[in-house]
Design a protein around this motif. Structure first.
Motif, short mmCIF file in Angstrom:
data_model
loop_
_atom_site.label_atom_id
_atom_site.label_comp_id
_atom_site.label_asym_id
_atom_site.label_seq_id
_atom_site.Cartn_x
_atom_site.Cartn_y
_atom_site.Cartn_z
N SER A 25 0.82 -1.23 0.00
CA SER A 25 0.00 0.00 0.00
C SER A 25 0.84 1.27 0.00
N GLN A 26 2.04 1.22 0.58
CA GLN A 26 2.89 2.40 0.67
C GLN A 26 3.92 2.35 -0.46
N THR A 27 3.57 2.93 -1.60
CA THR A 27 4.45 2.87 -2.77
C THR A 27 5.18 4.18 -3.05
N LEU A 28 4.81 5.26 -2.37
CA LEU A 28 5.41 6.56 -2.62
C LEU A 28 5.93 7.16 -1.32
N TRP A 29 6.98 7.97 -1.45
CA TRP A 29 7.47 8.72 -0.30
C TRP A 29 6.64 9.99 -0.14
N SER A 43 9.13 14.48 -2.95
CA SER A 43 10.44 14.11 -3.45
C SER A 43 11.31 13.63 -2.30
N LYS A 44 12.09 12.61 -2.57
CA LYS A 44 12.94 11.98 -1.56
C LYS A 44 14.39 12.21 -1.92
N LEU A 45 15.17 12.77 -0.98
CA LEU A 45 16.59 12.99 -1.21
C LEU A 45 17.31 11.65 -1.17
N LEU A 46 17.96 11.31 -2.27
CA LEU A 46 18.68 10.04 -2.37
C LEU A 46 20.17 10.22 -2.08
N LEU A 47 20.80 11.15 -2.78
CA LEU A 47 22.24 11.35 -2.65
C LEU A 47 22.56 12.84 -2.75
N LEU A 85 20.47 14.87 -5.47
CA LEU A 85 19.69 13.93 -6.28
C LEU A 85 18.41 13.58 -5.54
N TYR A 86 17.27 13.84 -6.19
CA TYR A 86 15.96 13.57 -5.60
C TYR A 86 15.24 12.51 -6.42
N LEU A 87 14.42 11.74 -5.73
CA LEU A 87 13.55 10.77 -6.39
C LEU A 87 12.24 11.46 -6.74
#
Length: 417
Positions: A76-80, A157-161, A144-146
């Motif tokens: 059910s939780q597919t997005l940040w 948006s999720k900070l990746l690197l 870098l954001y998702l």
């Protein structure tokens, strides 16, 4: 279901707060009654919060019920940022952590980035993972954001690197970290760096984690027979393992045309894109202390020699040595009406720039790579705003490798343009 999980986390947080308050009051009582005395703490005293969690009812759930709960939550939780609940489940206790590891699949299998190790794992095979890079000129940082774009992603948006550009006398370094606060090599968030040569025509990607699980051996014999331990162990710095090399073709005559780049992925074999092949997929962050790993890493950096005049030269030398995966930029076509070089970015790039590129596999007929894999765009990078760029990558590259390759495009290259 969502309200139930919120209640679980709320009770878990309250139990931890109660245990901390009790231990604090107990310590204050001891200080008041035992003033002037010396107190020696026991050598091993279990943490109150840890023992409380292990003995709580959440740690004693039946494995079948817990597995069903984690599976439903993961689906059910597919997005940040909602997906952080899946990560929170892994912090409840050891049983929950092992169950989460069993349920959550790699990005190659599900196309989702969940844990920090996901940035080191290959992307999905079918559709690319869409990200964007934000450049901060004042601090020389690249984030870098998702997500699709800052406007469309917003708070989702999720900070990746994150990377910081450091200019030196003879080279330029991009230090890559999991967070934007600490770029020290001794930090737990440090995962690698990108270093250029003096002219900015050749870049090396260094990984803090040794690619010992997927070392590429030469044809017919192992690298152990070619090099001695004394020769190689002293040449590999701790935490600097060369996993890829990026070369830009020199343009001394200033001929009209886009940049030409070539990437040798020493940590990914050419068999990864062949039928039935698999790419190296690390499962945890760790440093390999095995002596054989140092032999593989140093030999990779020594055998690969890149010429600056023709991209075909490194292809032949690498093919004879080890057969790593080779990537080259897709040749654009000249648009007569627009008077510029064009590539089909499928709407992901809106601003013309010399930094824009698409990478495809550079293979030979003897590699037996399907035609579809040869035409597949593994990584594309392009400009959509003044300091906003899109980055889409897929199997067999990881987010860390793709981000490092894109960072090489930001460096100044006077000999290539």
């Amino acid at each position: 279901m969502k309200m139930a999980f919120k209640g679980v986390f709320r009770k878990f947080r309250e139990m931890k707060d109660d245990s901390k308050n009790k231990s604090r009051r107990r310590a204050d009582r001891k200080c008041m009654h035992g003033r002037g005395r010396s107190h020696i703490a026991p050598e091993s005293s279990p943490s109150p919060s840890a023992s409380l969690v292990q003995e709580s009812r959440w740690a004693n759930l039946p494995p079948e019920l817990l597995l069903d709960i984690i599976q439903r939550l993961e689906a059910s939780q597919t997005l940040w940022p909602a997906r952080r609940d899946v990560v929170a489940c892994g912090a409840v206790c050891r049983l929950w952590r092992e169950t989460v590891k069993e349920v959550v699949r790699t990005p190659e299998q599900c196309g989702l980035l969940t844990f920090p190790i996901s940035v080191k794992q290959p992307g999905p095979r079918d559709s690319p993972i869409q990200c964007f890079i934000k450049r901060e000129r004042e601090t020389s940082m690249y984030l870098l954001y998702l997500g699709l774009t800052p406007a469309l992603s917003g708070d989702f948006s999720k900070l990746l690197l994150a990377a910081r550009k450091i200019r030196r006398t003879t080279s330029t370094n991009f230090v890559i970290s999991l967070g934007a606060e600490d770029f020290s090599k001794t930090s737990d968030t440090y995962i690698g760096k990108l270093r250029s040569n003096l002219l900015g025509t050749k870049f090396s990607i260094y990984d803090c984690q040794h690619p010992c699980d997927h070392a590429i051996q030469s044809k017919g014999r192992s690298l152990r027979n070619c090099y001695s331990t004394q020769q190689l162990s002293s040449r590999v710095p701790t935490g600097n393992h060369n996993v890829a090399t990026i070369s830009y073709e020199l343009n001394l005559l200033r001929t009209r045309g886009p940049r030409r780049m070539f990437c040798a992925m020493q940590s990914i074999p050419i068999s990864a894109i062949q039928e039935g092949g698999t790419a190296p997929t690390p499962s945890t962050f760790r440093s390999c202390v095995d002596e054989r790993c140092s032999l593989f890493s140093a030999a990779k950096g020594k055998d690969l020699k890149f010429g600056s005049s023709s991209p075909s030269e490194p292809l032949e030398s690498v093919h004879d040595a080890r057969d790593p995966l080779m990537l080259k930029n897709k040749a654009p076509r000249w648009h007569e009406q627009l008077q510029c070089w064009c590539l089909n970015f499928k709407g992901r790039v809106t601003v013309a720039s010399v930094k824009n590129f698409q990478l495809v596999a550079a293979v030979e007929p003897c590699h037996n790579v399907p035609a579809a894999e040869q035409e597949k765009v593994i990584l594309q990078f392009g400009k959509i705003g003044k300091d906003i760029f899109t980055m889409d990558y897929c199997y067999p590259l990881s987010a860390f490798q793709a981000f490092a390759i894109c960072l090489s495009s930001f460096d100044t290259k006077p000999a290539c343009e």
